[in-house]
Design an enzyme around this catalytic site. Structure first.
Site, PDB file in Angstrom:
ATOM      1  CG  ASP A  40      -1.938   0.848   0.957  1.00 10.40           C
ATOM      2  OD1 ASP A  40      -3.291   0.424   0.914  1.00 10.40           O
ATOM      3  OD2 ASP A  40      -2.169   1.964   0.660  1.00 10.40           O
ATOM      4  CG  ASN A  67      -8.058  -4.510  -2.649  1.00 11.88           C
ATOM      5  OD1 ASN A  67      -9.214  -4.585  -2.857  1.00 11.88           O
ATOM      6  ND2 ASN A  67      -7.294  -3.601  -1.860  1.00 11.88           N
ATOM      7  CB  SER A  79     -16.394  -1.563  -9.518  1.00  6.52           C
ATOM      8  OG  SER A  79     -17.625  -0.631  -9.174  1.00  6.52           O
ATOM      9  CE1 TYR A 101     -13.337   2.587  -8.646  1.00  6.20           C
ATOM     10  CE2 TYR A 101     -15.598   2.316  -9.094  1.00  6.20           C
ATOM     11  CZ  TYR A 101     -14.447   1.757  -8.345  1.00  6.20           C
ATOM     12  OH  TYR A 101     -14.518   0.907  -7.244  1.00  6.20           O
ATOM     13  N   GLY A 102     -15.406   3.201 -14.124  1.00  9.42           N
ATOM     14  CA  GLY A 102     -16.303   2.111 -15.040  1.00  9.42           C
ATOM     15  C   GLY A 102     -15.372   1.912 -15.863  1.00  9.42           C
ATOM     16  CE  LYS A 135     -12.508  -0.987  -9.359  1.00 10.02           C
ATOM     17  NZ  LYS A 135     -11.329  -1.607  -9.077  1.00 10.02           N
ATOM     18  CB  ALA A 189     -17.225  -3.587   1.398  1.00  9.71           C
ATOM     19  NE  ARG A 243      -9.011   5.065   1.739  1.00  9.59           N
ATOM     20  CZ  ARG A 243      -7.928   5.379   1.595  1.00  9.59           C
ATOM     21  NH1 ARG A 243      -7.435   6.401   2.630  1.00  9.59           N
ATOM     22  NH2 ARG A 243      -6.990   5.131   0.758  1.00  9.59           N
TER      23      ARG A 243
END
Ligand code: NAI
Length: 297
Positions: A38, A99, A151, A164-165, A168, A196, A199
């Site tokens: 990370d 991830n 996603s 993002y789409g 993903k 989930a 944040r």
């Protein structure tokens, strides 16, 4: 049947918090040696912290084995170095969970090209970088389990998440070809679309649902998809203990009487009719269905 990761080496990217942390903790609890990667950035990709080190401390406190890695998935050389460290310490890499991710949400009208590119770079190029860095090792070992994180936005769309789409669904596409290329080497590649309360989604969940959507309830599906028993080329949705499968289906379709847009308009209802639809296992298989239709099949 008990699923154990004894003797396995796993890399989880973006594991300093949220879902990645939950995956890393459970992999380690079940015996895996874990690289907790990370960069420790805020939700939009800025800043840095020692989040990975904190998760390693948690794993060690519970009796597990882990090392922290602060590399960025966007930097191929850093991912190569991470894999080299894991191999030097533990002799191989068997599992990769891609991830790591960030958000730069805005309607497409207001989204800058830079925000589009950055999100694609972290999710899609980042996952390709990590996967490339472990690919040869997994082929040589004759064993590998890789999980891409898609996603619901990639699969089905969400307002304000064009960048993002795109990234993903790109990951689901990457997984499909790698599942084919890895099959001969016992490298299985799957995709998870989690839901989930982390944040990343803190603005979306009402307070009363936070507990029900805790990241730990995505872990069972993710760990199954990187286990010895994993299928390949599967897309699972997982959230709050509910596990679903998503398929990219193909209708039987229509062989046009004449190749005109008018003919498509006239037969549109039959073209989209889902009776008898299938899930092709490769692009070639789709091409074969076209030939079948031409032959009246
Ligand atoms: P999160 O924000 O807690 O976790 C993402 C982690 O990735 C952070 O710890 C961050 O520091 C790290 N990261 C960001 N850029 C990085 C880089 N360049 N290199 C290494 N690490 C980097 O969010 P969450 O929810 O745990 O997300 C995990 C994954 O699940 C992401 O790919 C996200 O897109 C995906 N996802 C989550 C959903 C949810 O409902 N929480 C829904 C659908 C997908």
């Amino acid at each position: 049947m008990t699923i154990s990761f004894e003797g396995r080496v796993a890399i989880v990217t973006g594991a300093g918090g949220g879902l990645g942390r939950a995956y890393a903790l459970e992999l380690a609890r079940r015996g895996a040696k874990v690289v907790v990667n990370d960069l420790g950035v805020a939700r939009d990709g800025t800043g840095s912290s020692d989040a990975a080190q904190a998760v390693v401390a948690e794993i060690e406190a519970a009796g597990g084995t882990a090392i922290a890695d602060g590399g960025s998935v966007t930097e191929y050389a850093q991912m190569e170095a991470m894999v080299a460290r894991a191999k030097a310490a533990w002799g191989g890499v068997h599992i990769l969970i891609n991830n790591a991710g960030i958000l730069r949400d805005k309607s497409f009208a207001k989204m800058s090209p830079e925000d589009f590119e950055l999100v694609v770079r972290v999710h899609l190029i980042g996952s390709a970088n990590c996967t490339k860095a472990v690919w040869e090792t997994m082929r040589e070992q004759g064993y590998g389990r890789i999980l891409m994180t898609a996603s619901s936005t990639g699969l089905y769309g969400n307002f304000g998440q064009a960048n993002y789409g795109a990234a993903k669904l790109g990951l689901a596409g990457l997984a499909k070809t790698l599942a084919l290329e890895g099959a001969k080497y016992n490298v299985r590649v799957n995709t998870i679309a989690p839901t989930a309360a982390t944040r990343m989604t803190e603005d979306l969940f009402p307070a009363e649902l936070l507990e029900r959507f805790r990241p730990e309830l995505v872990v069972p599906a993710a760990l199954f998809l990187v286990s010895d028993e994993a299928p390949t080329n599967t897309i699972l949705g997982a959230g709050a203990g509910v596990v679903q499968a998503a398929h990219i289906t193909l209708t039987r379709g229509v062989a046009l009487d004449e190749p005109t847009p008018e003919a498509v308009a006239a037969q549109f209802a039959a073209i989209v009719d889902r009776t008898g639809e299938i899930v092709p296992q490769s692009g070639t298989e789709q091409a074969m269905t076209i030939i079948q239709r031409l032959q009246g099949g």
